[in-house]
Design a protein around this motif. Structure first.
Motif, PDB file in Angstrom:
ATOM      1  N   ASP A  54      -9.077 -15.522  -4.740  1.00 52.24           N
ATOM      2  CA  ASP A  54      -7.907 -15.608  -5.604  1.00 52.24           C
ATOM      3  C   ASP A  54      -6.990 -14.414  -5.438  1.00 52.24           C
ATOM      4  O   ASP A  54      -5.797 -14.552  -5.257  1.00 52.24           O
ATOM      5  CB  ASP A  54      -8.346 -15.699  -7.067  1.00 52.24           C
ATOM      6  N   GLY A  55      -7.582 -13.225  -5.477  1.00 53.74           N
ATOM      7  CA  GLY A  55      -6.749 -12.030  -5.427  1.00 53.74           C
ATOM      8  C   GLY A  55      -5.939 -11.968  -4.156  1.00 53.74           C
ATOM      9  O   GLY A  55      -4.731 -12.230  -4.145  1.00 53.74           O
ATOM     10  N   ILE A  56      -6.639 -11.691  -3.070  1.00 49.95           N
ATOM     11  CA  ILE A  56      -5.905 -11.390  -1.849  1.00 49.95           C
ATOM     12  C   ILE A  56      -5.313 -12.651  -1.222  1.00 49.95           C
ATOM     13  O   ILE A  56      -4.227 -12.624  -0.683  1.00 49.95           O
ATOM     14  CB  ILE A  56      -6.798 -10.618  -0.860  1.00 49.95           C
ATOM     15  N   GLY A  57      -6.041 -13.761  -1.346  1.00 51.23           N
ATOM     16  CA  GLY A  57      -5.544 -15.014  -0.771  1.00 51.23           C
ATOM     17  C   GLY A  57      -4.138 -15.319  -1.271  1.00 51.23           C
ATOM     18  O   GLY A  57      -3.247 -15.659  -0.509  1.00 51.23           O
ATOM     19  N   ARG A  58      -3.926 -15.122  -2.576  1.00 56.77           N
ATOM     20  CA  ARG A  58      -2.606 -15.398  -3.146  1.00 56.77           C
ATOM     21  C   ARG A  58      -1.591 -14.355  -2.750  1.00 56.77           C
ATOM     22  O   ARG A  58      -0.451 -14.666  -2.436  1.00 56.77           O
ATOM     23  CB  ARG A  58      -2.712 -15.402  -4.668  1.00 56.77           C
ATOM     24  N   MET A  59      -2.049 -13.110  -2.767  1.00 52.84           N
ATOM     25  CA  MET A  59      -1.117 -12.016  -2.542  1.00 52.84           C
ATOM     26  C   MET A  59      -0.526 -12.065  -1.128  1.00 52.84           C
ATOM     27  O   MET A  59       0.679 -11.919  -0.953  1.00 52.84           O
ATOM     28  CB  MET A  59      -1.877 -10.704  -2.747  1.00 52.84           C
ATOM     29  N   VAL A  60      -1.420 -12.282  -0.134  1.00 50.44           N
ATOM     30  CA  VAL A  60      -0.920 -12.245   1.244  1.00 50.44           C
ATOM     31  C   VAL A  60       0.071 -13.362   1.528  1.00 50.44           C
ATOM     32  O   VAL A  60       0.968 -13.207   2.340  1.00 50.44           O
ATOM     33  CB  VAL A  60      -2.052 -12.273   2.304  1.00 50.44           C
ATOM     34  N   LYS A  61      -0.086 -14.475   0.824  1.00 52.82           N
ATOM     35  CA  LYS A  61       0.807 -15.615   1.050  1.00 52.82           C
ATOM     36  C   LYS A  61       2.263 -15.255   0.792  1.00 52.82           C
ATOM     37  O   LYS A  61       3.159 -15.740   1.447  1.00 52.82           O
ATOM     38  CB  LYS A  61       0.421 -16.754   0.098  1.00 52.82           C
ATOM     39  N   ILE A  62       2.487 -14.422  -0.180  1.00 51.24           N
ATOM     40  CA  ILE A  62       3.871 -14.067  -0.518  1.00 51.24           C
ATOM     41  C   ILE A  62       4.277 -12.780   0.197  1.00 51.24           C
ATOM     42  O   ILE A  62       5.367 -12.671   0.740  1.00 51.24           O
ATOM     43  CB  ILE A  62       3.999 -13.830  -2.035  1.00 51.24           C
ATOM     44  N   LEU A  96       6.953  -8.769   4.275  1.00 52.74           N
ATOM     45  CA  LEU A  96       6.849  -7.624   5.174  1.00 52.74           C
ATOM     46  C   LEU A  96       7.518  -7.956   6.512  1.00 52.74           C
ATOM     47  O   LEU A  96       8.247  -7.148   7.077  1.00 52.74           O
ATOM     48  CB  LEU A  96       5.373  -7.246   5.398  1.00 52.74           C
ATOM     49  N   GLY A  97       7.282  -9.199   6.968  1.00 52.42           N
ATOM     50  CA  GLY A  97       7.893  -9.647   8.223  1.00 52.42           C
ATOM     51  C   GLY A  97       9.418  -9.564   8.152  1.00 52.42           C
ATOM     52  O   GLY A  97      10.064  -9.029   9.058  1.00 52.42           O
ATOM     53  N   VAL A  98       9.980 -10.058   7.057  1.00 54.44           N
ATOM     54  CA  VAL A  98      11.443 -10.058   6.913  1.00 54.44           C
ATOM     55  C   VAL A  98      11.960  -8.621   6.894  1.00 54.44           C
ATOM     56  O   VAL A  98      12.938  -8.278   7.566  1.00 54.44           O
ATOM     57  CB  VAL A  98      11.846 -10.804   5.605  1.00 54.44           C
ATOM     58  N   LEU A  99      11.273  -7.762   6.174  1.00 53.07           N
ATOM     59  CA  LEU A  99      11.720  -6.372   6.083  1.00 53.07           C
ATOM     60  C   LEU A  99      11.599  -5.649   7.424  1.00 53.07           C
ATOM     61  O   LEU A  99      12.435  -4.817   7.774  1.00 53.07           O
ATOM     62  CB  LEU A  99      10.914  -5.634   5.008  1.00 53.07           C
ATOM     63  N   ILE A 157      16.297   1.741  -2.715  1.00 53.05           N
ATOM     64  CA  ILE A 157      15.661   0.475  -3.114  1.00 53.05           C
ATOM     65  C   ILE A 157      14.863  -0.091  -1.944  1.00 53.05           C
ATOM     66  O   ILE A 157      13.701  -0.486  -2.083  1.00 53.05           O
ATOM     67  CB  ILE A 157      16.723  -0.552  -3.572  1.00 53.05           C
ATOM     68  N   ILE A 158      15.504  -0.091  -0.768  1.00 57.34           N
ATOM     69  CA  ILE A 158      14.824  -0.672   0.399  1.00 57.34           C
ATOM     70  C   ILE A 158      13.629   0.187   0.822  1.00 57.34           C
ATOM     71  O   ILE A 158      12.585  -0.323   1.214  1.00 57.34           O
ATOM     72  CB  ILE A 158      15.818  -0.844   1.564  1.00 57.34           C
ATOM     73  N   GLY A 159      13.772   1.506   0.689  1.00 58.09           N
ATOM     74  CA  GLY A 159      12.694   2.429   1.068  1.00 58.09           C
ATOM     75  C   GLY A 159      11.400   2.145   0.312  1.00 58.09           C
ATOM     76  O   GLY A 159      10.353   1.871   0.917  1.00 58.09           O
ATOM     77  N   PRO A 160      11.458   2.182  -1.036  1.00 62.15           N
ATOM     78  CA  PRO A 160      10.226   1.896  -1.786  1.00 62.15           C
ATOM     79  C   PRO A 160       9.665   0.518  -1.466  1.00 62.15           C
ATOM     80  O   PRO A 160       8.452   0.344  -1.340  1.00 62.15           O
ATOM     81  CB  PRO A 160      10.670   1.961  -3.245  1.00 62.15           C
ATOM     82  N   LEU A 161      10.575  -0.452  -1.299  1.00 62.86           N
ATOM     83  CA  LEU A 161      10.112  -1.809  -0.986  1.00 62.86           C
ATOM     84  C   LEU A 161       9.311  -1.807   0.317  1.00 62.86           C
ATOM     85  O   LEU A 161       8.239  -2.409   0.418  1.00 62.86           O
ATOM     86  CB  LEU A 161      11.340  -2.725  -0.851  1.00 62.86           C
ATOM     87  N   PHE A 162       9.823  -1.082   1.324  1.00 61.63           N
ATOM     88  CA  PHE A 162       9.125  -0.999   2.607  1.00 61.63           C
ATOM     89  C   PHE A 162       7.723  -0.412   2.422  1.00 61.63           C
ATOM     90  O   PHE A 162       6.741  -0.939   2.932  1.00 61.63           O
ATOM     91  CB  PHE A 162       9.938  -0.129   3.580  1.00 61.63           C
ATOM     92  N   PHE A 163       7.635   0.663   1.645  1.00 63.26           N
ATOM     93  CA  PHE A 163       6.314   1.299   1.489  1.00 63.26           C
ATOM     94  C   PHE A 163       5.382   0.475   0.588  1.00 63.26           C
ATOM     95  O   PHE A 163       4.171   0.526   0.746  1.00 63.26           O
ATOM     96  CB  PHE A 163       6.458   2.748   1.007  1.00 63.26           C
ATOM     97  N   ILE A 164       5.965  -0.316  -0.323  1.00 63.87           N
ATOM     98  CA  ILE A 164       5.118  -1.213  -1.122  1.00 63.87           C
ATOM     99  C   ILE A 164       4.482  -2.247  -0.186  1.00 63.87           C
ATOM    100  O   ILE A 164       3.283  -2.493  -0.208  1.00 63.87           O
ATOM    101  CB  ILE A 164       5.942  -1.960  -2.209  1.00 63.87           C
ATOM    102  N   LEU A 165       5.310  -2.824   0.682  1.00 62.22           N
ATOM    103  CA  LEU A 165       4.788  -3.860   1.572  1.00 62.22           C
ATOM    104  C   LEU A 165       3.779  -3.271   2.568  1.00 62.22           C
ATOM    105  O   LEU A 165       2.768  -3.896   2.882  1.00 62.22           O
ATOM    106  CB  LEU A 165       5.926  -4.558   2.293  1.00 62.22           C
ATOM    107  N   LEU A 166       4.060  -2.048   3.020  1.00 61.55           N
ATOM    108  CA  LEU A 166       3.115  -1.395   3.934  1.00 61.55           C
ATOM    109  C   LEU A 166       1.777  -1.168   3.215  1.00 61.55           C
ATOM    110  O   LEU A 166       0.705  -1.381   3.791  1.00 61.55           O
ATOM    111  CB  LEU A 166       3.715  -0.072   4.421  1.00 61.55           C
ATOM    112  N   SER A 167       1.847  -0.792   1.951  1.00 56.62           N
ATOM    113  CA  SER A 167       0.614  -0.583   1.188  1.00 56.62           C
ATOM    114  C   SER A 167      -0.143  -1.892   1.014  1.00 56.62           C
ATOM    115  O   SER A 167      -1.376  -1.920   1.062  1.00 56.62           O
ATOM    116  CB  SER A 167       0.920   0.003  -0.200  1.00 56.62           C
ATOM    117  N   VAL A 168       0.599  -2.985   0.806  1.00 55.76           N
ATOM    118  CA  VAL A 168      -0.069  -4.280   0.659  1.00 55.76           C
ATOM    119  C   VAL A 168      -0.724  -4.694   1.973  1.00 55.76           C
ATOM    120  O   VAL A 168      -1.852  -5.200   2.001  1.00 55.76           O
ATOM    121  CB  VAL A 168       0.934  -5.365   0.195  1.00 55.76           C
TER     122      VAL A 168
END
Ligand code: PFF
Length: 449
Positions: free
Chosen positions: A171-179, A184-187, A308-319
């Protein structure tokens, strides 16, 4: 009964895409966006990139297919999967030690992985508040010079990893990676376009894709091979554990192609996003582990909406890091809970605690232990990285290839392969039997003898 035992301890992938997403989540991580560019940078660029691509195709892909075959055939955690498939093939149960070496390597990798991923978490906040008043190389130096700061973020990241694995990954990761992985790809594509327009694109392309073999040493070969194993997440049972819960109607070969291609694409995109900025700002391409943090922060400091874009990039990298770190913890946890030694939650707590303690050494090797060398002039972090990426993973992968190529019963293999083009099957088998193990052996030989 058996199946119930598995489902209780691990979970099964439900839905056609979940295996691909989870396996890509495991593959795509810091290795692609942090590791690949800085290793290409310190190893002279183009030649390293080409050798890396060769390793993915010749060694990585055939071994990935082999690992999934074993995992799905057995439906167990890697130690028991190796044991069971060995028994079914009338071979020694000593093969289970390949699974044990995977658990060991997983804990070692997780220990330093969490420290680097912790820096990514830290950078979410740095990118949000950075005004560019401090240069990005100085910013990186100040982040890594504080042991307490690194330990704080290391602790947060390790706790997150343990929590997700405790909960069962479905449930956790399966859902998270889907979104989050598509985001991350788009960014990444956005960053590539930004770098193309604002960076020194042509110099970066020459650096990345014009191979200069004059500086290639046996060390370059070993590093490129290690990076290929690390990036695909091979040789330690992660993908075997994930394969155990793949449904029988899925095609192993096409799934493996998809995961390996996605992984390679993200690594190359990361290189194309980072190097134009490095060259435009006259930064050093061979500056090492700080490369992604330094280059991306200087880009975000210059661009509109960078905060805004910077933190978003590092959030996605962390995910991306999180979806990999759980796959490092999973083989050990799956084994302990499957055997009924401890509950899934307790196993996750204990193994992640071990990795956390080891990680302290890696956090300190950025500062107070930076001169403290362990293996051949390498500090603590680099030594652990060397032992895992360049020795344990390739060795594990080589044994898996030898097992599937030479010892596993052919009928078990063809059962798992399903309907496959006979030429493709022949080619894969040839690579698993000869090319992959011999390439690993050759690279080891060149480096160590
Ligand atoms: N593939 C991950 C990355 O590139 O960051 C790291 C990793 C995951 C290594 C799983 C090994 C592994 F078994």
């Amino acid at each position: 009964m058996e199946i119930e035992k598995q489902l209780k301890s691990h979970g099964a992938w439900i839905g056609k895409w979940t295996f691909i997403l989870a396996a890509s989540g495991s593959a795509v991580g810091l290795g692609n966006i942090w590791g690949f560019p800085y290793k290409a940078g310190t190893n002279g660029g183009g030649a390293f990139v080409l050798i890396y691509l060769g390793c993915i195709l010749v060694i990585g892909l055939p071994i990935m297919i082999s690992e999934i075959i074993i995992g799905r055939r057995a439906g167990n955690s890697p130690v028991n999967a190796m044991r069971r498939v060995a028994i079914d093939s009338n071979q020694s149960t000593l093969w289970r030690f390949v699974g044990w070496s995977g658990i060991f390597a997983g804990v070692l990798i997780l220990s330093f992985y969490s420290v680097i991923a912790g820096i990514c978490l830290n950078y979410i906040f740095i990118a949000a508040s950075s005004s560019g008043a401090i240069s990005s190389p100085d910013q990186f130096s100040s982040v890594i010079s504080s042991p307490l700061n690194l330990l704080f973020w290391h602790t947060i990241f390790m706790t997150l990893t343990a929590l997700i694995v405790s909960a069962g990954i479905k449930d956790g990761i399966g859902r998270m990676v889907k979104i989050l992985m598509p985001m991350l790809g788009v960014l990444m594509i956005f960053m590539v376009i930004y770098a193309m327009i604002n960076g020194d694109f042509s110099q970066a392309m020459t650096f990345l894709f014009a191979p200069d073999f004059s500086n290639v040493t046996s060390d370059t070969l070993l590093q490129a091979m290690g990076q290929a194993f690390f990036s695909l997440g091979l040789g330690m049972g992660s993908i075997m554990a994930y394969g155990a819960y793949m449904s029988k109607d899925q095609n192993i070969v096409t799934n493996s192609f998809t995961v390996a291609s996605l992984d390679t694409l993200v690594a190359i995109l990361a290189g194309i996003a980072i190097f134009p900025i490095i060259f435009a700002f006259s930064l050093e391409p061979n500056s090492g582990p700080g490369l992604v943090f330094v280059s991306m922060l200087s880009a975000f400091n210059q661009m509109q909406f960078g905060q805004i874009i910077g933190p978003l990039f590092f959030i996605l990298l962390s995910v991306a890091a999180l979806s990999s770190s759980i796959s490092l913890l999973e083989p050990g946890v799956a084994y302990m809970s499957e055997e009924g030694i401890l509950s899934r939650k307790r196993s996750a707590q204990i193994i992640s605690f071990l990795a956390w303690v080891l990680g302290i050494g890696s956090a300190l090797s950025f500062n107070i232990w930076s001169d403290y060398q362990i293996i051949a002039e390498r500090n603590f972090l680099d030594s652990i990285e060397f032992v895992t990426n360049q020795i344990l993973l390739p060795l594990g992968g080589m044994f898996i290839a030898i097992f599937v190529g030479w010892f596993m019963k052919k009928s078990l293999i063809t059962d798992e392969m399903g309907s496959i083009n006979p030429v493709l099957f022949f080619l894969w088998r040839f690579f698993v039997k000869f090319i992959a193990p011999l390439s690993v052996a050759y690279i080891f030989y060149k480096q160590f003898f």
